[in-house]
Design a protein around this motif. Structure first.
Motif, PDB file in Angstrom:
ATOM      1  N   TYR A  81       0.791  -1.180  -0.067  1.00  0.00           N
ATOM      2  CA  TYR A  81      -0.045  -0.036  -0.231  1.00  0.00           C
ATOM      3  C   TYR A  81       0.808   1.261   0.008  1.00  0.00           C
ATOM      4  O   TYR A  81       1.889   1.378   0.322  1.00  0.00           O
ATOM      5  CB  TYR A  81      -0.985  -0.030   1.192  1.00  0.00           C
TER       6      TYR A  81
ATOM      7  N   THR B 192      -4.244   3.306   0.158  1.00  0.00           N
ATOM      8  CA  THR B 192      -4.723   2.530  -1.241  1.00  0.00           C
ATOM      9  C   THR B 192      -4.021   1.344  -1.088  1.00  0.00           C
ATOM     10  O   THR B 192      -2.550   1.139  -1.170  1.00  0.00           O
ATOM     11  CB  THR B 192      -4.499   3.362  -2.578  1.00  0.00           C
TER      12      THR B 192
ATOM     13  N   ALA C  22      -3.232  -2.853  -2.338  1.00  0.00           N
ATOM     14  CA  ALA C  22      -3.256  -3.727  -3.744  1.00  0.00           C
ATOM     15  C   ALA C  22      -3.045  -5.142  -2.996  1.00  0.00           C
ATOM     16  O   ALA C  22      -2.213  -5.344  -2.213  1.00  0.00           O
ATOM     17  CB  ALA C  22      -2.272  -3.249  -4.642  1.00  0.00           C
TER      18      ALA C  22
ATOM     19  N   LEU D  10      -1.118   0.168 -10.294  1.00  0.00           N
ATOM     20  CA  LEU D  10      -2.267   0.718 -10.067  1.00  0.00           C
ATOM     21  C   LEU D  10      -1.866   2.395 -10.425  1.00  0.00           C
ATOM     22  O   LEU D  10      -0.916   2.687 -10.757  1.00  0.00           O
ATOM     23  CB  LEU D  10      -2.686   0.942  -8.532  1.00  0.00           C
TER      24      LEU D  10
ATOM     25  N   ALA E  11      -7.993  -4.146   5.168  1.00  0.00           N
ATOM     26  CA  ALA E  11      -7.931  -4.699   3.768  1.00  0.00           C
ATOM     27  C   ALA E  11      -7.517  -6.029   3.746  1.00  0.00           C
ATOM     28  O   ALA E  11      -7.897  -6.750   2.981  1.00  0.00           O
ATOM     29  CB  ALA E  11      -6.591  -3.870   3.299  1.00  0.00           C
TER      30      ALA E  11
ATOM     31  N   ALA F  14      -7.781  -4.443  -5.559  1.00  0.00           N
ATOM     32  CA  ALA F  14      -7.535  -2.999  -4.592  1.00  0.00           C
ATOM     33  C   ALA F  14      -8.546  -2.820  -3.690  1.00  0.00           C
ATOM     34  O   ALA F  14      -9.737  -2.868  -4.064  1.00  0.00           O
ATOM     35  CB  ALA F  14      -7.129  -1.988  -5.525  1.00  0.00           C
ATOM     36  N   ILE F  15      -8.189  -1.948  -2.782  1.00  0.00           N
ATOM     37  CA  ILE F  15      -9.252  -1.452  -1.759  1.00  0.00           C
ATOM     38  C   ILE F  15      -8.802  -0.123  -1.235  1.00  0.00           C
ATOM     39  O   ILE F  15      -7.575  -0.025  -0.957  1.00  0.00           O
ATOM     40  CB  ILE F  15      -9.451  -2.389  -0.504  1.00  0.00           C
ATOM     41  N   CYS F  16      -9.646   0.643  -0.503  1.00  0.00           N
ATOM     42  CA  CYS F  16      -9.187   2.002   0.305  1.00  0.00           C
ATOM     43  C   CYS F  16      -9.609   1.757   1.735  1.00  0.00           C
ATOM     44  O   CYS F  16     -10.771   1.485   1.910  1.00  0.00           O
ATOM     45  CB  CYS F  16      -9.758   3.103  -0.557  1.00  0.00           C
TER      46      CYS F  16
ATOM     47  N   THR G 230     -13.629   1.508   5.804  1.00  0.00           N
ATOM     48  CA  THR G 230     -13.135   0.808   4.529  1.00  0.00           C
ATOM     49  C   THR G 230     -14.016   1.279   3.163  1.00  0.00           C
ATOM     50  O   THR G 230     -15.344   1.508   3.259  1.00  0.00           O
ATOM     51  CB  THR G 230     -13.440  -0.814   4.760  1.00  0.00           C
TER      52      THR G 230
ATOM     53  N   TYR H 159     -12.007   0.750  -4.024  1.00  0.00           N
ATOM     54  CA  TYR H 159     -11.040   1.621  -4.780  1.00  0.00           C
ATOM     55  C   TYR H 159     -11.947   2.004  -5.980  1.00  0.00           C
ATOM     56  O   TYR H 159     -12.380   1.436  -6.829  1.00  0.00           O
ATOM     57  CB  TYR H 159      -9.915   0.555  -5.108  1.00  0.00           C
ATOM     58  N   GLY H 160     -11.159   3.070  -6.425  1.00  0.00           N
ATOM     59  CA  GLY H 160     -11.592   3.771  -7.714  1.00  0.00           C
ATOM     60  C   GLY H 160     -12.816   4.753  -7.840  1.00  0.00           C
ATOM     61  O   GLY H 160     -13.323   4.942  -6.656  1.00  0.00           O
TER      62      GLY H 160
END
Length: 378
Positions: free
Chosen positions: A222, A244, A246, A256, A323, A335-337, A374, A377-378
């Motif tokens: 990340y 962010t 991955a 990314l 994550a 991917a996640i934020c 949580t 992503y995007g």
């Protein structure tokens, strides 16, 4: 070049009958950290389908342990005593000497004759020279004064006590008189045992967090930025990280759509990480986090560099674990934020989607809330 790489050892792992415990070490830490670490360790156990056993009790166990230490394990003998053989046995890291786990290793000594602790690898500073800010580490007041004078030629200096966390224990020095006064107030034995860091001060600072966590079969990498907040005494301190994340290694993260400054931060963290692996024998870690500062140097030039490493559970770990939980729940997720938050005061509003990990009156810091969020992503 460093030639002190880690010896290859057999990966034993903890096994499916291991029990997850929080290891407080010699310093149990403040209440808010103890409670938060307990909750995060419980989640780490659930992620690995292991039993959670609470806080470590010496002599209690007849099964393998998976440890969540509050601090890095700072001697190999302690690691061996606890049954830690490799990164599969803990959430954190093991180093051969205490100073290796601190910000002290980020900079060189001021001269070849400067005081150095046992085990100091001078080549490390050369390996990370392009990945850190201009600076020095000192283990004596005389060396600190010499280093400070040299750095003042570049502009203001940021001086940091090594064991302070969350942005505390720092001072901005602009003149030789300020430097002398600051050093006159320092504990000589503290500097001799742990070191003092002096580095170029930057304005308009952004602090990136770059890291990687390996837990069981899951690896996540990340980048993100840190937030500052005011504690109950009005001091500006760490307030959380927005990450962010991955699935996979740093290559997956760099795949990314990252901005140029974020890519530079990741590259500098990788350089620092490689140097630690090659210069310090027997170092290993499952949780690797690097703080990278980006800001304006005197004259307006932009500089970026690693400030320090964290090979232990830390402020961003709630976001890291959130994550991991998301990736485990959805194998197709790439991917996640996630965000960790720390806020002070009894009447502060937290986002409604936040999951609270700790909320209450800490005996040392007053009322505070720690939570995690949580988001897609995007």
């Amino acid at each position: 070049m460093c030639n002190h790489g880690r010896k290859e050892t057999e990966t034993l792992g903890t096994g499916t009958d291991a029990v997850v415990v929080v290891y407080p070490g010699r310093d149990p830490g403040p209440e808010h950290e103890r409670i938060t670490h307990q909750e995060l360790a419980r989640r780490i156990a659930r992620l690995q389908n292991l039993e959670f056993g609470g806080e470590y009790v010496p002599g209690k166990y007849h099964r393998p342990l998976y440890l969540v230490p509050r601090e890095s394990i700072t001697t190999l003998s302690e690691a061996q005593k606890l049954g830690i053989n490799d990164e599969q046995d803990l959430f954190g890291g093991v180093v051969p000497y205490p100073f290796v786990a601190s910000k002290a290793i980020s900079h060189p000594l001021v001269s070849a004759s400067a005081t150095a602790p046992e085990g100091w690898v001078r080549d490390f500073a050369e390996e990370v020279r392009d990945a850190v800010l201009p600076g020095f580490t000192a283990f004596s007041l005389a060396d600190a004064y010499t280093a400070g004078l040299r750095l003042l030629d570049l502009g203001p200096v940021r001086v940091k006590t090594v064991r302070a966390t969350a942005g505390r224990g720092q001072a901005r020095i602009s003149t030789s008189d300020e430097l002398s006064h600051y050093l006159d107030c320092q504990d000589q034995s503290e500097i001799a045992n742990h070191g003092l860091v002096l580095e170029q001060h930057l304005e308009d600072l952004t602090t990136f967090s770059v890291g990687q966590v390996r837990l069981g079969k899951l690896t996540v990498s990340y980048y993100g930025t840190q937030r500052l907040t005011r504690d109950n005494s009005g001091e500006e301190v760490y307030g959380g990280s927005d990450l962010t994340v991955a699935r996979g290694n740093f290559d997956a993260l760099l795949a990314l759509d990252l901005a140029a400054d974020a890519k530079l931060a990741v590259a500098q963290a990788q350089q620092y990480d490689r140097a630690a692996n090659t210069c310090y024998q027997d170092f290993f870690a499952s949780r690797r986090n690097y703080d990278i500062a980006r800001g304006a140097a005197p004259g307006g030039d932009t500089r970026s560099g690693v400030l320090e490493q964290s090979w232990r559970i830390g402020g961003a770990s709630s976001a890291e674990i959130a994550a991991l939980e998301a990736f485990q729940a959805d194998p197709s997720l790439a991917a996640i934020c996630t965000s960790s938050l720390e806020v002070f005061g009894a009447h502060v509003q937290v986002p409604p989607e936040a999951e609270i990990l700790y909320q209450g009156e800490d005996p040392d810091l007053g009322y505070m809330t720690k939570c995690v969020i949580t988001r897609p992503y995007g």
